[in-house]
Design a protein around this motif. Structure first.
Motif, short mmCIF file in Angstrom:
data_model
loop_
_atom_site.label_atom_id
_atom_site.label_comp_id
_atom_site.label_asym_id
_atom_site.label_seq_id
_atom_site.Cartn_x
_atom_site.Cartn_y
_atom_site.Cartn_z
N ASP A 94 0.83 -1.21 0.00
CA ASP A 94 0.00 0.00 0.00
C ASP A 94 0.86 1.25 0.00
O ASP A 94 0.48 2.28 -0.56
N GLY A 95 2.02 1.18 0.64
CA GLY A 95 2.89 2.35 0.70
C GLY A 95 3.82 2.48 -0.48
O GLY A 95 4.57 3.45 -0.57
N ALA A 96 3.80 1.51 -1.39
CA ALA A 96 4.69 1.54 -2.56
C ALA A 96 3.87 1.87 -3.79
O ALA A 96 3.07 1.06 -4.25
N ALA A 97 4.06 3.08 -4.32
CA ALA A 97 3.29 3.51 -5.49
C ALA A 97 4.07 3.36 -6.78
O ALA A 97 3.48 3.21 -7.85
N GLU A 98 5.39 3.38 -6.70
CA GLU A 98 6.22 3.33 -7.90
C GLU A 98 6.57 1.88 -8.23
O GLU A 98 6.71 1.03 -7.35
N LEU A 99 6.74 1.61 -9.52
CA LEU A 99 7.14 0.27 -9.93
C LEU A 99 8.50 -0.11 -9.35
O LEU A 99 8.74 -1.27 -9.02
N ASP A 100 9.40 0.86 -9.25
CA ASP A 100 10.72 0.56 -8.71
C ASP A 100 10.66 0.31 -7.21
O ASP A 100 11.65 -0.11 -6.61
N GLU A 101 9.52 0.56 -6.57
CA GLU A 101 9.32 0.22 -5.18
C GLU A 101 8.55 -1.09 -5.04
O GLU A 101 8.87 -1.92 -4.19
N VAL A 102 7.52 -1.27 -5.88
CA VAL A 102 6.65 -2.44 -5.75
C VAL A 102 7.40 -3.72 -6.08
O VAL A 102 7.31 -4.72 -5.34
N LEU A 103 8.12 -3.74 -7.17
CA LEU A 103 8.76 -4.98 -7.61
C LEU A 103 9.76 -5.52 -6.59
O LEU A 103 9.72 -6.69 -6.24
N PRO A 104 10.69 -4.71 -6.04
CA PRO A 104 11.57 -5.24 -5.00
C PRO A 104 10.82 -5.67 -3.74
O PRO A 104 11.21 -6.64 -3.10
N VAL A 105 9.75 -4.94 -3.38
CA VAL A 105 8.98 -5.32 -2.20
C VAL A 105 8.38 -6.71 -2.39
O VAL A 105 8.47 -7.59 -1.52
N VAL A 106 7.78 -6.93 -3.56
CA VAL A 106 7.14 -8.23 -3.82
C VAL A 106 8.16 -9.35 -3.73
O VAL A 106 7.97 -10.35 -3.01
N LEU A 107 9.23 -9.23 -4.47
CA LEU A 107 10.22 -10.31 -4.51
C LEU A 107 10.89 -10.51 -3.16
O LEU A 107 11.14 -11.65 -2.73
N ASP A 108 11.21 -9.42 -2.48
CA ASP A 108 11.88 -9.52 -1.19
C ASP A 108 10.99 -10.20 -0.15
O ASP A 108 11.39 -11.13 0.54
N ARG A 109 9.73 -9.73 -0.03
CA ARG A 109 8.85 -10.27 0.99
C ARG A 109 8.43 -11.71 0.66
O ARG A 109 8.31 -12.55 1.55
N VAL A 110 8.18 -12.01 -0.60
CA VAL A 110 7.84 -13.38 -0.98
C VAL A 110 9.00 -14.32 -0.67
O VAL A 110 8.82 -15.43 -0.14
N ARG A 111 10.18 -13.89 -0.99
CA ARG A 111 11.37 -14.71 -0.72
C ARG A 111 11.54 -14.93 0.78
O ARG A 111 11.92 -16.03 1.23
#
Length: 895
Positions: free
Chosen positions: A318-335
């Motif tokens: 919710d706090g990540a609006a930019e693609l350069d924020e969302v993509l690392p968040v997704v991969l990092d947290r999923v991992r």
């Protein structure tokens, strides 16, 4: 409690990685139904926080360091070697005091039992999740206390290292650097505990039972050993992944309370064993029960932590609006939550191979290599898959440990993939597959929003770029150039030069070779300008074949001209355009700051003046000269006032009578424009008529004169004075193809006959464009309007050309008439002009008659009409009407 957090398997095959991620700019955009992942520059680094408090995007990696120390594995190896060396050194200190071997078979059995206990307790541990890794909790403090209170400390160290190493190798199947580090850590812990216990006198012979000194020694040894473990594990995480791990050392040290509790159990067990050796078996049962209970509590805590981490994942998205924020968040947290070695987003479209964004360590790798096998294809078709319930690989491929679920991304087809479960995670079970699906749904929504926002921003950026740049050349346009120059002036000391250049004869290139060649020529000019000013100045296309350049100089005209000469030389080199070779020339105008202006708009205007001066004089290069600038602020203000006066119809039309010199009868009148400025009073015609011609106001001025003149003539006719009226035409008027239609309309509106209107033109206006002027004259002649050559005798037309013009009248210039009574040469010119005009069948009019002698001579020479101050000054319409009532009415001769 023996507590170790071990280095992660994706680099050296251990239990925990706390990756310190960089945050590259990642663009996720739809391309032909697919989604492309492309990298861009990284954002500034941020400090990594605990999972519940971390910001939306993972923090950036610290700047890369050169040398062998830059590789995490080497830093961990160096720490392991250091721990091992310290353990050996401390062990040698213990050995100096001698080694007391166990006595008899009972002592040897006890030493072997301790070794087995160390192996068992090291092999069966409780793992508490911490991000991707886990804290490994064991009960090795209990056998350590039993050993220290019953055997020589150095033997306990050897038993602990041998048993612990066996448990790690055989039961927990650790290998490589992971095993080396953990064995070194076990050795360091045990030798520190033994040395502290020995130095504090806990193993003094002759002490009956456990005294205060031994209790202090054993508790100090166990607690200090736990502190060593906490510091060593924190150091390895800081060296391997996250330098910020040192901030969490105080919380790690709180585990010494548990270590003290386990030490207490060990002390109680030692006391019981001193009374009955079989009580050790009861102690083992107690340890097993404690281990099972603690494992259940930890599993329950891990489940709660998993729910909390899923909430933290959604909060981070919710706090990540930019693609350069969302993509690392997704991969990092999923991992982290799936405790996987690798996390990937696989994207496919109707055409082309899949695109992969992968995280297997610090940072996101975009456009990663696609795996050679596609066990995750069901996920791309919308079905979750894990290697435990499918034939995971193709023939000959390595076994795959992974899970994949569909990633909803609108029109694109995507999958969220994890591979390589950590050894202590329990693998990718169905429960974890469900967790992955939940995370994929949240990730798809966040990526879709970020993609939409990115597309909107990209479109806005493209529109802004188009608004500020020329579409053909890609150079800044006029508005952007002015802004850039103002910025350069503000930040560069206020000195520099604006060079404005115009491609000579560009219209001929367009007309002769076509617009494609013309566009190619302009593009080549733009490329040369861009290359010439790259890194030092700014080039722009202002429109058409006009370009502008800003270059820093010392503010002198000489420096500006030198810059202009360099630019001309660059442009005038031969240009190959397709199959053609074009020799280009350009006219360059130079304005320097601050001498010629201190803002961009003024400098561009002054450079434009200089450029036109260079073009008119064919000099090629000119600097701005204030004396040659007709576009002064005062002149521009006067033009604005003139435009307003014409719009408001404030210009007055005065009439100067034309009379027959023989009879004195009034035949007609010439309409003359007069302007009374509200602030400056009367403005001479010689001043405002050129302004009107230069500014494009001459056409509305001429139409105003025609309308007023014809309406006045109609009013005179109604009072019995059927006069003709003359109106002057400017050179531009003859090029107005609509003029005949306008004249015809005004004649009809005022009820005037075409022959009642005379249009006066100059020889020079005809010569400016003979063919165009002749076409307009012939149309007016066909309409029946009379045409007159004004200022006859001062032009440069030949008699032959004059003979072919459809004119009715010639008007002798006042310069010959005013000295008529004093200069015999002027009399000869006038006599010849009258005779020539009559010979050509034209009426002859003399202007500038200012005395009776001139009027008498003109009558004697046979001049048809005269006008001048002697007859009457120009009069306002009402004054002319009043003057006309006292004059004899002249019967018009046939036209």
């Amino acid at each position: 409690m023996d507590r170790r957090r071990l280095v992660g398997p994706h680099l050296v095959g251990a239990d925990l990685v706390r990756p310190h991620l960089e945050r590259p700019h990642v663009e996720l955009r739809a391309v032909a139904g697919a989604v492309a992942v492309t990298p861009a520059p990284a954002d500034p680094a941020q400090t990594q926080q605990d999972p519940a408090q971390r910001p939306a995007g993972p923090p950036a990696a610290p700047p890369a360091r050169d040398g062998w120390w830059a590789q995490p594995e080497r830093r961990v190896a160096a720490l392991a070697v250091g721990l091992g060396a310290a353990a050996v050194a401390l062990g040698l200190l213990l050995a100096r005091d001698g080694v007391t071997l166990p006595q008899g078979a009972r002592g040897l059995v006890w030493l072997g039992t301790l070794t087995v206990l160390f192996a068992a307790f090291e092999g069966f541990v409780v793992h508490m999740r911490v991000r991707r890794g886990a804290h490994a909790f064991s009960l090795t403090e209990i056998p350590m206390v039993l050993g220290l209170l019953s055997l020589n400390p150095l033997l306990v160290v050897l038993a602990r290292v041998a048993g612990g190493g066996a448990g790690l190798l055989v039961l927990r199947r650790q290998r490589g650097l992971k095993l080396v580090f953990n064995v070194a850590l076990v050795a360091a812990q045990s030798v520190v505990a033994a040395w502290v216990f020995h130095r504090l006198g806990g193993d003094l012979a002759g002490v009956s039972g456990l005294g205060v000194r031994q209790l202090v020694a054993v508790y100090s040894a166990m607690i200090l050993a736990d502190v060593v473990a906490a510091v060593a594990v924190t150091a390895v995480i800081a060296l391997h992944d996250d330098p910020g791990e040192w901030r969490r050392l105080p919380s790690a040290l709180r585990g010494t309370v548990v270590a003290a509790g386990l030490t207490t159990i060990g002390v109680v067990g030692a006391e019981a064993a001193s009374q009955s050796p079989w009580s050790v078996s009861l102690l083992v049962v107690l340890c097993v029960v404690l281990l099972l209970v603690y494992r259940a509590l930890v599993r329950q805590g891990n489940d709660r932590a998993e729910v909390g981490e899923l909430y933290a994942f959604t909060t981070a998205l919710d706090g990540a609006a930019e693609l350069d924020e969302v993509l690392p968040v997704v991969l990092d947290r999923v991992r982290d939550q799936l405790r996987a070695d690798v996390a990937e987003i696989v994207l496919t479209g109707p055409d082309g191979p899949p695109r992969v964004a992968r995280m297997s360590g610090p940072g996101v790798v975009t456009d990663a290599e696609v795996p050679p096998f596609a066990w995750y294809l069901p996920a791309l078709r919308g079905e979750p898959v894990r290697t435990g319930n499918v034939e995971g690989t193709v023939a000959g491929a390595e076994p795959v440990d992974g899970a994949a679920v569909p990633l909803p991304l609108g029109e694109a087809t995507g999958a969220l993939v994890v591979r390589g479960s950590l050894p202590d995670s329990g693998g990718f079970t169905d429960d974890r597959l469900g967790l992955l699906r939940a995370m994929a749904n949240h990730a798809g929504v966040a990526l879709g929003k970020a993609q939409l926002l990115d597309r909107l921003r990209r479109e806005a950026a493209e529109k802004e770029h188009l608004a500020l740049h020329d579409t053909l050349s890609g150079l800044p346009n006029r508005r952007h150039f002015l802004r850039l120059v103002d910025d350069a002036l503000a930040g560069g000391g206020g000195s520099g030069a604006v060079l404005l250049l115009d491609v000579d004869r560009f219209k001929e290139v367009n007309d002769a070779l076509g617009h494609d060649i013309g566009d190619a020529l302009l593009t080549e000019v733009a490329q040369r300008l861009r290359a010439h000013v790259e890194g030092i100045g700014v080039a722009a296309r202002l429109g058409g074949d006009e370009f502008a350049v800003w270059l820093p100089t010392d503010g002198t005209i000489e420096a500006g001209l030198a810059r202009g000469a360099e630019l001309s030389e660059k442009l005038e080199q031969t240009m190959p355009i397709g199959p053609l070779t074009i020799d280009l020339r350009a006219s360059v105008g130079v304005a320097v700051a601050p001498l010629h202006g201190t803002d961009a708009h003024t400098l561009v205007r002054h450079a434009d003046v200089a450029m036109y001066a260079a073009k008119e004089t064919r000099a090629g290069l000119r600097a701005y000269d204030e004396t040659a600038d007709v576009n002064t602020p005062q002149r521009l203000a006067r033009i604005a006032d003139l435009r307003a006066a014409i719009d408001r119809r404030d210009l007055m039309v005065a009439f100067q009578p034309k009379v027959d010199p023989a009879t004195g009868a009034v035949v007609g009148a010439e309409a003359l424009a007069r302007w009374h400025h509200p602030a400056d009073g009367m403005v001479p015609p010689d001043e405002f008529i050129p302004l009107a011609e230069h500014s494009g106001l001459i056409r509305p001025l001429t139409l105003h004169m025609l309308e007023v003149a014809l309406r006045s003539r109609a009013a005179w006719a109604r009072t019995g004075h059927d006069l003709h009226v003359a109106v002057n035409l400017s050179p531009n008027g003859l090029l107005d193809v609509t003029l005949p239609e306008v004249v015809e309309r005004l004649l009809a509106q005022t009820g005037s006959a075409p022959a009642s209107l005379t249009l006066e033109i100059t020889e020079s206006s005809i010569m400016a464009d003979p063919s165009g002027s002749l076409a307009t004259l012939e149309r007016l002649h066909a309409l029946g309007v009379k045409l007159s050559i004004d200022d006859f005798g001062t032009g440069y037309s030949s008699l032959g050309r004059l003979r072919r013009l459809p004119i009715h009248e010639v008007k002798i210039d006042r310069s010959f008439v005013q000295r008529l009574t004093h200069d015999h040469r002027d009399r000869a010119v006038v006599r010849s002009a009258v005779q020539l005009g009559h010979a050509l069948g034209l009426e002859v009019v003399a202007e500038g008659v200012e005395d009776a002698g001139a009027l008498e001579l003109l009558a004697r020479e046979g001049c048809d009409l005269v006008q001048g101050y002697f007859v009457s000054r120009p009069l306002a319409p009402d004054a002319f009407t009043e003057w006309l009532t006292g004059q004899p009415v002249h019967e018009r001769r046939p036209a």
